[in-house]
Design an enzyme around this catalytic site. Structure first.
Site, PDB file in Angstrom:
ATOM      1  N   GLY A   1      -2.160 132.217 -10.788  1.00  0.00           N
ATOM      2  CA  GLY A   1      -1.587 132.515  -9.702  1.00  0.00           C
ATOM      3  C   GLY A   1       0.155 131.169  -9.588  1.00  0.00           C
ATOM      4  O   GLY A   1       1.190 130.859  -8.858  1.00  0.00           O
ATOM      5  N   GLN A   2       0.696 131.259 -11.194  1.00  0.00           N
ATOM      6  CA  GLN A   2       1.580 129.968 -11.351  1.00  0.00           C
ATOM      7  C   GLN A   2       2.657 130.547 -10.869  1.00  0.00           C
ATOM      8  O   GLN A   2       2.718 132.055 -11.067  1.00  0.00           O
ATOM      9  CB  GLN A   2       1.790 129.591 -12.029  1.00  0.00           C
ATOM     10  CG  GLN A   2       0.242 128.574 -13.153  1.00  0.00           C
ATOM     11  CD  GLN A   2      -0.114 129.694 -13.906  1.00  0.00           C
ATOM     12  OE1 GLN A   2      -0.892 130.838 -13.350  1.00  0.00           O
ATOM     13  NE2 GLN A   2      -1.405 128.919 -14.212  1.00  0.00           N
ATOM     14  N   ARG A   3       3.982 129.682 -10.043  1.00  0.00           N
ATOM     15  CA  ARG A   3       4.522 129.905  -9.534  1.00  0.00           C
ATOM     16  C   ARG A   3       5.713 131.314 -11.256  1.00  0.00           C
ATOM     17  O   ARG A   3       5.999 132.401 -10.650  1.00  0.00           O
ATOM     18  CB  ARG A   3       5.792 129.436  -9.349  1.00  0.00           C
ATOM     19  CG  ARG A   3       7.109 129.838  -8.733  1.00  0.00           C
ATOM     20  CD  ARG A   3       7.847 128.224  -8.026  1.00  0.00           C
ATOM     21  NE  ARG A   3       7.275 127.490  -7.409  1.00  0.00           N
ATOM     22  CZ  ARG A   3       7.495 127.290  -6.380  1.00  0.00           C
ATOM     23  NH1 ARG A   3       7.857 128.766  -5.079  1.00  0.00           N
ATOM     24  NH2 ARG A   3       6.749 126.548  -5.879  1.00  0.00           N
TER      25      ARG A   3
END
Length: 158
Positions: free
Chosen positions: A70-72
């Site tokens: 879920g890292q940007r």
């Protein structure tokens, strides 16, 4: 409500094999959820770089579960995993009130994805056992701009 009961209810069928995608912001607990489903040790979890996939058998079903980081910087690529998805589980850290608006915006973008047309969506409120957990009303308010156009099923496991 048992997680498997929720999956069966949302899917609405008795398919013996399901493709499930876990999405959400970073540090929400997607990998912990995946490892829990697979009855694996959850004491040591490292941030997901890319994705994890596990096949889990339970209640006469085989679930192929994709846990997408879920890292940007990698969120834009998460839509690659949505083709042929039977169920989308969007995980929210309900102790992180500052990110409710961000998670609502990400969820809004997902709702508009063509590959998700007709796919059941489960919003999983993670970290309910912590004292900093927000009540459902605050979570719903944070997600309000995406819930108007799409029915979201939110289940509390407490």
């Amino acid at each position: 409500m048992c997680f498997m009961s929720v999956v069966q209810k949302l899917k609405g069928s008795t398919d013996m094999e399901l493709s499930i995608v876990l999405l959400g912001l970073d540090y929400t607990g997607k990998t912990t959820l995946l490892k829990s489903l697979a009855s694996e040790d959850v004491k040591i979890i490292t941030p997901t770089q890319g994705f994890n996939i596990k096949s889990v058998a339970s209640h006469e079903m085989k679930m192929n579960v994709w846990d997408v980081g879920g890292q940007r910087k990698i969120r834009a690529f998460s839509t690659k995993y949505l083709e042929n998805t039977d169920l989308l589980i969007y995980v929210i850290d309900i102790t992180d009130k500052k990110r409710f608006e961000e998670t609502g915006m990400e969820l809004s973008e997902l709702i508009d994805e063509e590959n998700l047309a007709g796919v059941p969506l489960l919003v999983f409120e993670n970290k309910q056992d912590l004292t900093a957990a927000c009540p459902a009303s605050e979570i719903a308010e944070g997600l309000s701009h995406c819930t108007a156009s799409f029915p979201i099923n939110m289940y509390r496991t407490a």
